[in-house]
Design an enzyme around this catalytic site. Structure first.
Site, PDB file in Angstrom:
ATOM      1  N   ARG A  51       0.804  -1.220   0.000  1.00  0.00           N
ATOM      2  CA  ARG A  51       0.000   0.000   0.000  1.00  0.00           C
ATOM      3  C   ARG A  51       0.838   1.272   0.000  1.00  0.00           C
ATOM      4  NH1 ARG A  51      -5.274  -0.835   3.917  1.00  0.00           N
ATOM      5  NH2 ARG A  51      -6.141  -2.681   2.887  1.00  0.00           N
ATOM      6  N   ASP A 152     -14.841  10.344   8.282  1.00  0.00           N
ATOM      7  CA  ASP A 152     -13.859   9.273   8.100  1.00  0.00           C
ATOM      8  C   ASP A 152     -12.478   9.913   8.074  1.00  0.00           C
ATOM      9  OD1 ASP A 152     -14.220   6.134   7.093  1.00  0.00           O
ATOM     10  OD2 ASP A 152     -12.264   7.003   6.610  1.00  0.00           O
TER      11      ASP A 152
END
Length: 286
Positions: A51, A152
């Site tokens: 990632r 978020d």
């Protein structure tokens, strides 16, 4: 940067083009824990590499250590946003953990004043839109007075949530009635996509928020808080701290909706179990 390979490159493997040592992994685990409260397990090493590798390359580095150095030196470095986004997991769908939504409908149907709900792990938006659909179906025109706050830590996911555009496959499990009422089917260049209807979009307000930080730019009290499948990424101290702050933002008879794999009964907290992964405040109305 020197081309000389130093001791930090000892753990590099032939299949990797970037140097990622045990020390680098330990370091980024600590950094994401301090920054976002995420407790990254030892098993997530390959995930962390895959990632973050793109961000390391974009920074023009060959070693994770050289990528992490400026972040650790500057808490306001703009790369922190990308670093955090990369290590955040987003797995969601419309009406996921479906047993929660009839309970939400029952809860809001009994209330007389304006409804306020906080979805604090909004991800790409399927959860807050599911909440909005539930309120519209339950309250009818009164749903216009309801407010849903969706937050978020992942700014990329939040942008997708705010756009409210999804592949048709993402909504195909919804009933035909729901698809026709709450979504617009794309045509031409938008063929194969569905967009949340404008009437629903006006009821959800999106904002970035880090639950592990000291600053929560939300105003209660809330009738319900959805925090599902997020606490599993926090250590116990962070879980307790977050739950206590939730308690201060809830109405006395408010409900906390948690994820199917989350259990808060093993430490002292301000909530008691009311139903399947649904909690109420201790001493609050039943």
């Amino acid at each position: 940067m020197s081309d000389v390979i130093d001791s930090r490159e000892a753990a590099a493997t032939p299949t990797r083009d970037l140097v990622f040592t045990d020390a680098d992994f330990a370091r980024l685990r600590r950094m994401i824990g301090e920054r976002a409260g995420i407790a990254l397990s030892e098993r997530k090493r390959e995930m962390a590499y895959s990632r973050l590798a793109r961000r390391v390359r974009l920074a023009g580095q060959r070693r994770f250590a050289d990528y992490l150095d400026p972040l650790e030196a500057d808490a306001s470095h703009p790369e922190w946003e990308h670093f955090t986004n990369a290590l955040t997991t987003n797995l969601t769908s419309f009406f996921r953990e479906a047993h929660h939504f009839p309970l939400l409908a029952e809860h809001v149907a009994r209330r007389s004043g304006p409804i306020s709900i906080w979805c604090c792990a909004a991800s790409t938006g399927e959860e807050p839109w599911s909440i909005a659909i539930t309120l519209a179906e339950t309250l009818g025109s009164a749903a216009e007075r309801a407010e849903i706050v969706a937050t978020d830590i992942d700014t990329r996911a939040l942008a997708d949530a705010r756009a409210g555009i999804y592949p048709l496959a993402a909504v195909e499990k919804l009933s035909e009635e729901r698809r026709k009422r709450f979504f617009l089917r794309g045509t031409g260049a938008r063929s194969g996509l569905a967009r949340v209807a404008p009437a629903l979009r006006s009821r959800v307000h999106f904002a970035p928020l880090n639950l592990a930080s000291g600053d929560w730019p939300v105003d209660g009290p809330f009738d319900a808080i959805f925090c599902r499948n997020l606490m599993i990424y926090f250590d116990k101290d962070t879980q307790q701290r977050v739950l206590k702050r939730f308690a201060g933002l809830m109405k006395p008879d408010g409900l906390l909706f948690a994820g199917h794999s989350e259990n808060f009964s093993y430490f002292e907290n301000p909530f008691v179990l009311r139903g399947q992964t649904v909690y109420r405040l201790r001493g609050g109305a039943r």
